[in-house]
Scaffold this active site. Structure first.
Site, PDB file in Angstrom:
ATOM      1  N   HIS A 273      62.617  12.756  76.581  1.00 15.19           N
ATOM      2  CA  HIS A 273      62.639  13.148  75.322  1.00 15.19           C
ATOM      3  C   HIS A 273      61.483  14.066  75.146  1.00 15.19           C
ATOM      4  O   HIS A 273      60.637  13.821  75.700  1.00 15.19           O
ATOM      5  CB  HIS A 273      62.887  12.199  74.130  1.00 15.19           C
TER       6      HIS A 273
ATOM      7  N   GLU B  50      61.471   3.164  72.535  1.00 16.41           N
ATOM      8  CA  GLU B  50      61.591   2.772  73.980  1.00 16.41           C
ATOM      9  C   GLU B  50      60.540   2.121  74.555  1.00 16.41           C
ATOM     10  O   GLU B  50      60.421   2.795  75.779  1.00 16.41           O
ATOM     11  CB  GLU B  50      62.480   3.919  74.424  1.00 16.41           C
TER      12      GLU B  50
END
Length: 423
Positions: free
Chosen positions: A272, A49
């Site tokens: 995350h 990402e």
């Protein structure tokens, strides 16, 4: 190579959550990530990402003294988001873009535009060939009504096949990334059972971090709390998986996750949690070499997972065909309206109605046609994966009956003319 040979590898993996204009505090987080990586000096850094190539170039410049080798995996419309940084020279690079990756009309999810992929880098360290894979599979979004389950299972199978095809000359295989699957999910079990990859969290001697190794936790201020309501301690969807080929033994000495905040300054690096693993590779003693024969229980588990994956892909294929049929009816309706409009125009009457209905009729034909083509392609992709699984399942059952080990899928697939076992 000396009998007492030992190689230490320190890995860092993080889904960075770097969506331009949408991800909070992205510029500050990318700066702090670079500072942290320079201080820690890992052997390999694998990121997901990183959607902005400018962010990658910033990290590349900042990390170049510590990690002279780097690569950004480009695919799709906005990119795969995958990138790697290495302290050691990268010998080879390639990538594979998954053939199924969500739906283009689900714009608010965006996975289709990313071109989700798996990247491979090959390193030569102390005489060992090290294949490292970094990937990011399709997101789940709604666990109770997961419309992407078949796509994610197909991606897991493609990933397993890609690893097998490209790791035949490797001594060590590593897979890191955001699989978007819980450890017990079908795709995760399929990947591990077919490739033989081991989960660092389950294998480590020393774990520090979030409970149960979770990588999305409520303590992280960037996490959408509603998504984690069914999971009060969080979820584990980011992984470090590994295996060695014969003659070597690999162990995970330590595995650590961040715990909802930056290790140094308090605020999170992402929504995350990062994974930091210390792995050791050494010569295996004769008694440590894994047995080449699967035990009956292991064969039964493999067959069960293959059968469940085959069934799930079949359900996805039926759904894709339903949408293709529905869009076919829409195309027919649009063509019928156009025919009626031509009749009206030829008769010289109802010109205003014909003009008003012309645009929506053309829209029905074009829109229905686009949906039809996409879902037909989706059905073929699911059928291809299902056919491979069906063939492998048949051979695995034969091996079980004969008391032999199921051969790797690519070896089974050499005889393309063989008839797959009927379900």
């Amino acid at each position: 190579m000396k009998p007492n040979f030992s190689l230490r590898l320190r890995l860092f993996n993080l889904n960075f959550w770097g969506i331009p204009y949408l991800s909070k505090h992205r510029a500050d987080r990318i700066k702090r990530l670079g500072d942290f990586l320079n201080v820690e000096s890992f052997d390999l850094v694998l990121l997901e990402e990183v959607w902005s190539e400018q962010d990658f170039q910033y990290l590349r410049q900042k990390l170049s003294p510590t990690y002279p080798a780097a690569h950004y995996f480009r695919s799709g419309v906005i990119g795969s988001g995958l990138c790697v940084f290495s302290k050691h020279p990268i010998q080879e690079l390639t990538q594979h873009v998954y053939s199924l990756n969500g739906y283009p009309y689900m714009i608010h999810h965006g996975d289709w535009f990313c071109g989700k992929a798996v990247g491979l880098l090959v390193l030569h360290l102390s005489g060992l060939v090290l294949n490292t894979y970094v990937t990011h599979l399709h997101a789940e979004y709604n666990r109770q009504k997961d419309i992407y389950l078949a796509h994610r299972v197909a991606q897991a199978w493609e990933l397993a096949q890609f690893i097998h095809h490209t790791s035949k000359n490797a001594d060590v295989v590593l897979l890191c990334g955001d699989l978007n699957m819980h450890p017990e999910d079908l795709g995760c079990c399929l990947l591990k059972e077919w490739t033989g990859l081991r989960d660092a969290y389950l294998e480590t001697r020393d774990f520090k971090g979030c409970e149960e190794g979770n990588t999305m936790v409520p303590q992280n201020c960037y996490v959408t709390q509603q998504e984690l309501e069914p999971f009060p301690f969080g979820i584990r969807i980011d992984y470090v998986l590994y295996k060695t080929i014969s003659g070597f033994y690999m162990s995970c000495k330590t595995l650590e996750t961040t715990t909802g905040h930056d290790p140094h300054r308090g605020t999170p690096l992402s929504d995350h949690e990062a994974l930091m693993a210390t792995l050791y590779v050494r010569h295996s003693a004769p008694q440590q070499n894994p047995s080449p024969i699967h035990r009956p229980a292991e064969r039964s588990l493999l067959i069960s997972v293959l059968r469940e994956a085959w069934t799930e892909l079949g359900l996805g294929m039926a759904q894709a065909r339903w949408w293709a049929t529905f869009s076919g009816y829409v195309i027919g309706l649009g063509l019928l309206l156009l025919a009626l409009l031509c009749i009206l125009a030829a008769g010289g009457g109802a010109w205003e109605a014909a003009i008003l209905l012309w645009t929506p009729s053309v829209g029905l034909v074009l829109g229905g046609g686009a949906v039809y083509l996409f879902h037909m392609q989706e059905a073929k992709g699911l059928y291809r994966a299902q056919a491979e699984l069906q063939h492998v399942l048949g051979r695995a059952r034969e091996a079980q009956d004969l008391g032999l080990e199921p051969q790797p899928a690519p070896l089974l697939g050499q005889q393309e003319g063989d008839r797959a076992e009927e379900q």
